[in-house]
Enzyme design. Structure first.
Site, short mmCIF file in Angstrom:
data_model
loop_
_atom_site.label_atom_id
_atom_site.label_comp_id
_atom_site.label_asym_id
_atom_site.label_seq_id
_atom_site.Cartn_x
_atom_site.Cartn_y
_atom_site.Cartn_z
N HIS A 155 0.82 -1.22 0.00
CA HIS A 155 0.00 0.00 0.00
C HIS A 155 0.86 1.28 0.00
O HIS A 155 0.31 2.38 -0.16
CB HIS A 155 -0.93 0.04 1.21
CG HIS A 155 -1.95 -1.06 1.22
ND1 HIS A 155 -2.83 -1.27 0.19
CD2 HIS A 155 -2.21 -2.03 2.14
CE1 HIS A 155 -3.60 -2.32 0.46
NE2 HIS A 155 -3.24 -2.80 1.64
N ASP A 186 -2.58 -10.86 -2.19
CA ASP A 186 -3.12 -10.32 -0.94
C ASP A 186 -4.60 -9.97 -1.15
O ASP A 186 -5.00 -9.63 -2.26
CB ASP A 186 -2.32 -9.07 -0.54
CG ASP A 186 -2.67 -8.54 0.84
OD1 ASP A 186 -1.92 -8.87 1.78
OD2 ASP A 186 -3.67 -7.81 0.97
#
Ligand code: ZN
Length: 315
Positions: free
Chosen positions: A123, A160
């Site tokens: 992220h 993920d």
């Protein structure tokens, strides 16, 4: 069959009370990787990413913010993302370990090189960390491989449960990086729709496959069967995996229903592809995964699947 485990015990000081991104995750993942290898694994010492490696990906102003947060004794980058005393060193070790794994795989020293590291990375954008991530470990590895002349075209597999918005933003105008992701959607961080396919010369190199809540092994494996073909057509010099395990049915933070069997099947596909492409190995870096038993079992299944896939391909 050589398996490398790179794990940064330095990260165990990176912790915040009650936070799910906790030191026990690193230990569980490392246990799983050792078990999945079925033989002794090599555990080299970690070399932290240096300033040059970090500066290839992150803005100097953001790196200064991180350093300043740590020197104050810690703080929060957003409501989810903490910096503790020692966190920046941990993050440099995580990025360095991921680069070491990528170098070992691309150089053929390891068939499977797994960086069981924290904090996670996918992220983190050029200008800031978020979503538990400080430094984008896999992006630092991609840039480091290319700077060292070890690869030109790189594929990133990101399974993920969250979309790797930082990784996509870093590479979405780069025609030599293929990013392929399955993730729950709609869900944090809100990106990763199928129409997000890259920008400029790089249109067609980003491949997002959002999965509806409750999707399990069947949907997960079907998506990756298709994405493996996409990556094969791209023709990467090496494959790096953002290996998060929060798509597991037992994960407390998300709503997919993948099991270790699903991860093993997809890992087998990735391993076989790397063999067909003549790659020396596959490198992985730990992203999410917040149920310790699921994390341990899934990391183990991943290593087993990768080795079986490479073996079956004749690699
Ligand atoms: Zn995640």
């Amino acid at each position: 069959m050589s398996v490398w485990l790179l794990t940064n015990a330095s990260a165990d000081v990176h912790r915040a009370p009650g936070h799910p991104e906790r030191p026990e995750r690193r230990i569980a993942a490392a246990e799983g990787i050792r078990a999945g290898a079925g033989a002794a694994v090599l555990e080299p010492a970690i070399e932290p990413a240096d300033e040059e490696d970090l500066a290839r990906i992150h803005d100097p102003a953001y790196l200064a913010i991180l350093a300043e947060a740590e020197s104050r004794g810690g703080g929060w980058l957003d409501p989810d993302t903490y910096v503790a005393s020692g966190s920046v060193s941990a993050a440099r070790d995580a990025a360095g370990a991921t680069l070491q794994a990528a170098l070992a795989a691309s150089g053929g020293e390891a068939e499977v090189a797994f960086a069981a590291v924290r904090p996670p990375g996918h992220h983190a954008a050029r200008g800031g960390g978020r979503g538990f991530c400080l430094i984008n470990n896999i992006a630092v590895a991609v840039a480091g491989l290319r700077a060292r002349g070890m690869a030109e075209r790189v594929a990133i597999v990101d399974w993920d449960v969250h979309h790797g918005d930082g990784t996509q933003a870093i590479f979405d105008d780069d025609a030599d990086v293929c990013y392929a992701s399955t993730h729950q959607a709609p869900f944090y961080p809100g990106t990763g729709w199928a129409e997000e396919s890259g920008r400029g010369d790089a249109v067609g190199t980003m491949h997002n496959r959002p999965l509806a809540a409750s999707s399990g092994d069947e949907e997960f494996v079907t998506a990756w069967q298709e994405l493996i073909g996409v990556i094969e057509s791209f023709g990467p010099d090496v494959i790096l995996v953002s290996a998060g395990y929060d798509a597991h049915a037992a994960d407390p933070l998300a709503g997919l229903a993948v099991t270790e069997s699903g991860f093993e099947t997809v890992a087998r596909l990735v391993g076989a592809l790397s063999g067909r492409l003549g790659h020396g190995g596959v490198a992985l870096t730990l992203e999410g995964g917040y149920d310790l038993d699921a994390l341990r079992a899934s990391a183990s299944a991943t290593v087993r699947g990768l080795l079986a896939g490479r073996n079956a391909s004749g690699a």
